[in-house]
Motif scaffolding. Structure first.
Motif, PDB file in Angstrom:
ATOM      1  N   LEU A   1       0.854  -1.195   0.000  1.00  0.00           N
ATOM      2  CA  LEU A   1       0.000   0.000   0.000  1.00  0.00           C
ATOM      3  C   LEU A   1       0.891   1.246   0.000  1.00  0.00           C
ATOM      4  N   ILE A   2       0.581   2.191  -0.890  1.00  0.00           N
ATOM      5  CA  ILE A   2       1.270   3.486  -0.845  1.00  0.00           C
ATOM      6  C   ILE A   2       0.229   4.570  -0.576  1.00  0.00           C
ATOM      7  N   ILE A   3       0.509   5.386   0.414  1.00  0.00           N
ATOM      8  CA  ILE A   3      -0.342   6.536   0.710  1.00  0.00           C
ATOM      9  C   ILE A   3       0.242   7.732  -0.024  1.00  0.00           C
ATOM     10  N   CYS A   4      -0.512   8.267  -0.977  1.00  0.00           N
ATOM     11  CA  CYS A   4      -0.048   9.418  -1.754  1.00  0.00           C
ATOM     12  C   CYS A   4      -0.755  10.644  -1.188  1.00  0.00           C
ATOM     13  N   ASP A   5      -0.045  11.412  -0.373  1.00  0.00           N
ATOM     14  CA  ASP A   5      -0.673  12.526   0.333  1.00  0.00           C
ATOM     15  C   ASP A   5      -0.487  13.805  -0.477  1.00  0.00           C
ATOM     16  N   GLU A   6      -1.492  14.161  -1.257  1.00  0.00           N
ATOM     17  CA  GLU A   6      -1.425  15.325  -2.158  1.00  0.00           C
ATOM     18  C   GLU A   6      -0.172  15.228  -3.027  1.00  0.00           C
ATOM     19  N   ALA A   7       0.125  14.016  -3.507  1.00  0.00           N
ATOM     20  CA  ALA A   7       1.414  13.741  -4.138  1.00  0.00           C
ATOM     21  C   ALA A   7       1.631  14.498  -5.444  1.00  0.00           C
ATOM     22  N   VAL A   8       0.569  14.995  -6.071  1.00  0.00           N
ATOM     23  CA  VAL A   8       0.776  15.718  -7.329  1.00  0.00           C
ATOM     24  C   VAL A   8       0.331  17.181  -7.223  1.00  0.00           C
ATOM     25  N   SER A   9      -0.119  17.595  -6.050  1.00  0.00           N
ATOM     26  CA  SER A   9      -0.710  18.936  -5.901  1.00  0.00           C
ATOM     27  C   SER A   9       0.271  20.066  -6.198  1.00  0.00           C
ATOM     28  N   ALA A  10       1.562  19.845  -5.908  1.00  0.00           N
ATOM     29  CA  ALA A  10       2.527  20.935  -6.072  1.00  0.00           C
ATOM     30  C   ALA A  10       3.104  20.987  -7.484  1.00  0.00           C
ATOM     31  N   LEU A  11       2.640  20.106  -8.381  1.00  0.00           N
ATOM     32  CA  LEU A  11       3.260  19.992  -9.705  1.00  0.00           C
ATOM     33  C   LEU A  11       2.459  20.729 -10.778  1.00  0.00           C
ATOM     34  N   ASP A  12       3.152  21.100 -11.861  1.00  0.00           N
ATOM     35  CA  ASP A  12       2.465  21.726 -13.008  1.00  0.00           C
ATOM     36  C   ASP A  12       1.505  20.721 -13.639  1.00  0.00           C
ATOM     37  N   VAL A  13       0.528  21.262 -14.382  1.00  0.00           N
ATOM     38  CA  VAL A  13      -0.533  20.413 -14.927  1.00  0.00           C
ATOM     39  C   VAL A  13       0.020  19.239 -15.745  1.00  0.00           C
ATOM     40  N   SER A  14       0.964  19.507 -16.664  1.00  0.00           N
ATOM     41  CA  SER A  14       1.436  18.422 -17.535  1.00  0.00           C
ATOM     42  C   SER A  14       2.239  17.404 -16.732  1.00  0.00           C
ATOM     43  N   VAL A  15       3.010  17.876 -15.753  1.00  0.00           N
ATOM     44  CA  VAL A  15       3.815  16.972 -14.927  1.00  0.00           C
ATOM     45  C   VAL A  15       2.891  16.126 -14.041  1.00  0.00           C
ATOM     46  N   LYS A  16       1.827  16.769 -13.552  1.00  0.00           N
ATOM     47  CA  LYS A  16       0.811  16.071 -12.753  1.00  0.00           C
ATOM     48  C   LYS A  16       0.305  14.843 -13.503  1.00  0.00           C
ATOM     49  N   ALA A  17      -0.056  15.057 -14.778  1.00  0.00           N
ATOM     50  CA  ALA A  17      -0.604  13.968 -15.589  1.00  0.00           C
ATOM     51  C   ALA A  17       0.429  12.856 -15.752  1.00  0.00           C
ATOM     52  N   GLN A  18       1.701  13.227 -15.931  1.00  0.00           N
ATOM     53  CA  GLN A  18       2.752  12.210 -16.093  1.00  0.00           C
ATOM     54  C   GLN A  18       2.900  11.366 -14.821  1.00  0.00           C
TER      55      GLN A  18
ATOM     56  N   ILE B   1       0.630  10.896 -12.466  1.00  0.00           N
ATOM     57  CA  ILE B   1      -0.571  10.070 -12.288  1.00  0.00           C
ATOM     58  C   ILE B   1      -0.497   8.841 -13.196  1.00  0.00           C
ATOM     59  N   ASN B   2      -0.071   9.043 -14.444  1.00  0.00           N
ATOM     60  CA  ASN B   2       0.071   7.898 -15.358  1.00  0.00           C
ATOM     61  C   ASN B   2       1.091   6.901 -14.825  1.00  0.00           C
ATOM     62  N   LEU B   3       2.181   7.430 -14.279  1.00  0.00           N
ATOM     63  CA  LEU B   3       3.217   6.554 -13.727  1.00  0.00           C
ATOM     64  C   LEU B   3       2.651   5.728 -12.567  1.00  0.00           C
ATOM     65  N   LEU B   4       1.924   6.395 -11.670  1.00  0.00           N
ATOM     66  CA  LEU B   4       1.349   5.678 -10.520  1.00  0.00           C
ATOM     67  C   LEU B   4       0.379   4.593 -10.985  1.00  0.00           C
ATOM     68  N   GLN B   5      -0.425   4.926 -12.001  1.00  0.00           N
ATOM     69  CA  GLN B   5      -1.370   3.935 -12.524  1.00  0.00           C
ATOM     70  C   GLN B   5      -0.639   2.728 -13.113  1.00  0.00           C
ATOM     71  N   ASP B   6       0.410   3.009 -13.896  1.00  0.00           N
ATOM     72  CA  ASP B   6       1.170   1.912 -14.515  1.00  0.00           C
ATOM     73  C   ASP B   6       1.814   1.029 -13.445  1.00  0.00           C
ATOM     74  N   LEU B   7       2.394   1.684 -12.430  1.00  0.00           N
ATOM     75  CA  LEU B   7       3.054   0.928 -11.362  1.00  0.00           C
ATOM     76  C   LEU B   7       2.046   0.088 -10.590  1.00  0.00           C
ATOM     77  N   GLN B   8       0.859   0.665 -10.404  1.00  0.00           N
ATOM     78  CA  GLN B   8      -0.158  -0.073  -9.678  1.00  0.00           C
ATOM     79  C   GLN B   8      -0.515  -1.354 -10.414  1.00  0.00           C
ATOM     80  N   GLN B   9      -0.683  -1.226 -11.744  1.00  0.00           N
ATOM     81  CA  GLN B   9      -1.049  -2.416 -12.522  1.00  0.00           C
ATOM     82  C   GLN B   9       0.090  -3.418 -12.562  1.00  0.00           C
ATOM     83  N   GLU B  10       1.292  -2.909 -12.712  1.00  0.00           N
ATOM     84  CA  GLU B  10       2.451  -3.802 -12.827  1.00  0.00           C
ATOM     85  C   GLU B  10       2.724  -4.530 -11.512  1.00  0.00           C
TER      86      GLU B  10
END
Ligand code: SF4
Length: 349
Positions: free
Chosen positions: A184-201, A203-212
């Motif tokens: 289990l990983i707790i992501c506490d506002e883990a993308v809130s401080a990032l720019d919009v495009s970096v945020k999306a990257q 989030i995609n990374l977290l999703q991929d890692l979750q599936q993998e």
């Protein structure tokens, strides 16, 4: 004694009746003068490989829930159970296995990495602490594999945190969390401080890692729009309580709590020309030192009626898997503005 047997059907994490009341001290003798009711009776579960998003305005208690699970302080009441074993009451010396299985990624990638450690040492620390490498060569292999997983060049392990951008630092933070091989990983506002495009990257990374890796994620965010594309279920918090929990699609299509409805009205609609009818809530969130009687949301709720000011609504099921704490659901459907596909109806094309 044998370790408890892992049951694949049992939720990975079960939180029940969690309370955290912080004492307020003052006066001449510094005695307790009151409490901040930061978390006041919160229950939810997370299945293996599932993402649950905990969403609410700043100060609603969502980060306190994350910290309570990580046992960064003692809780006031309730239970936290990891894989069938209660962890909230473990003594400090018995926390080590839990700390390996539950990791955290914090909001600020600038302050969460030790500026005096190279990336190699940042990643090596949890591997060494939890005894996950038997040799120097295995340690190096694991570090290289972590860099691959978070899509950073392997030779960047020799660099210092200040040499990376915000998004790259957050990748290092994720790699550090992964180094312990958590479930289990707790992501506490883990993308809130990032720019919009970096945020999306990220989030995609977290999703991929979750599936993998089959990870479970508790994704804590103040922004419903961020969680829409990456979560399985959403729990909405208001002033220390969960007011609605539902699978993502159900919650976005037909919210059953007026607070969720208002939060959703601010989420952009991904259809050209479509927009939602924006619901502006009156006033600020009341103080968690002195929460309103009855329904805590009644001071801002556009549908509040007499019962709301006197009686606290329990969280109960409105349809399969969908729970909401609101007296409206005791009214006949024709008097309940949140009955039926209300969420879809607020889309004005
Ligand atoms: Fe609004 Fe009443 Fe429902 Fe609370 S119980 S959310 S005040 S309608």
């Amino acid at each position: 004694m044998n370790a408890p047997v892992s049951d694949a059907n049992r939720p990975l994490l079960e939180v029940s009746g969690l309370k955290k009341h912080f004492p307020l001290r003052g006066g001449f003798l510094g005695g307790v003068t009151g409490y901040v009711y930061a978390v006041d009776g919160v229950s939810f579960h997370i299945n293996r490989g599932e993402t649950l998003s905990l969403v609410g305005e700043s100060g609603c208690g969502k980060s306190t829930v994350g910290k309570a699970i990580l046992k960064l302080f003692d809780i006031t009441d309730g239970q936290v159970v990891l894989d069938g074993r209660r962890i909230d009451n473990l003594p400090a010396g018995a926390l080590r296995p839990m700390r390996r299985r539950v990791q955290v990624v914090f909001q600020d990638p600038f302050s969460s990495l030790n500026p005096r450690m190279r990336v190699r040492d940042i990643l090596a620390e949890p591997i060494r602490n939890f005894g996950l490498a038997r040799s120097r060569a295995e340690l190096e292999e694991r570090i290289a594999a972590l860099m691959d997983k978070v899509r950073l060049p392997r030779d960047a392990v020799n660099r210092w945190p200040h040499e990376f951008s915000g998004g790259q630092r957050q990748r290092i933070g994720i790699a550090r969390a992964l180094a312990a091989e958590p479930e289990l990983i707790i992501c506490d506002e883990a993308v809130s401080a990032l720019d919009v495009s970096v945020k999306a990257q990220i989030i995609n990374l977290l999703q991929d890692l979750q599936q993998e890796l089959g990870l479970a994620l508790l994704f804590i965010s103040h922004d419903l729009a961020i969680v829409e594309h990456m979560t399985h279920r959403v729990a909405v918090m208001y002033l220390g309580k969960i007011v609605e929990v539902a699978p993502k699609r159900q919650l976005f299509a037909a919210p059953r709590h007026p607070y969720t409805e208002a939060l959703l009205s601010a989420v952009p609609v991904p259809m050209p020309g479509a927009q939602r009818e924006r619901i502006i809530l009156k006033g600020d969130v009341p103080s968690p030192i002195n929460p309103p009687k009855g329904c805590r949301f009644h001071t801002r709720c556009p549908y509040a009626f007499d019962r709301c000011r006197a009686e606290e609504p329990p969280l109960r099921q409105t349809e399969a898997g969908h729970w909401a704490a609101c007296h409206l659901h005791d009214l006949p459907a024709e008097q309940n503005p949140l009955a039926g596909a209300k969420g879809a109806a607020v889309l004005a094309v």
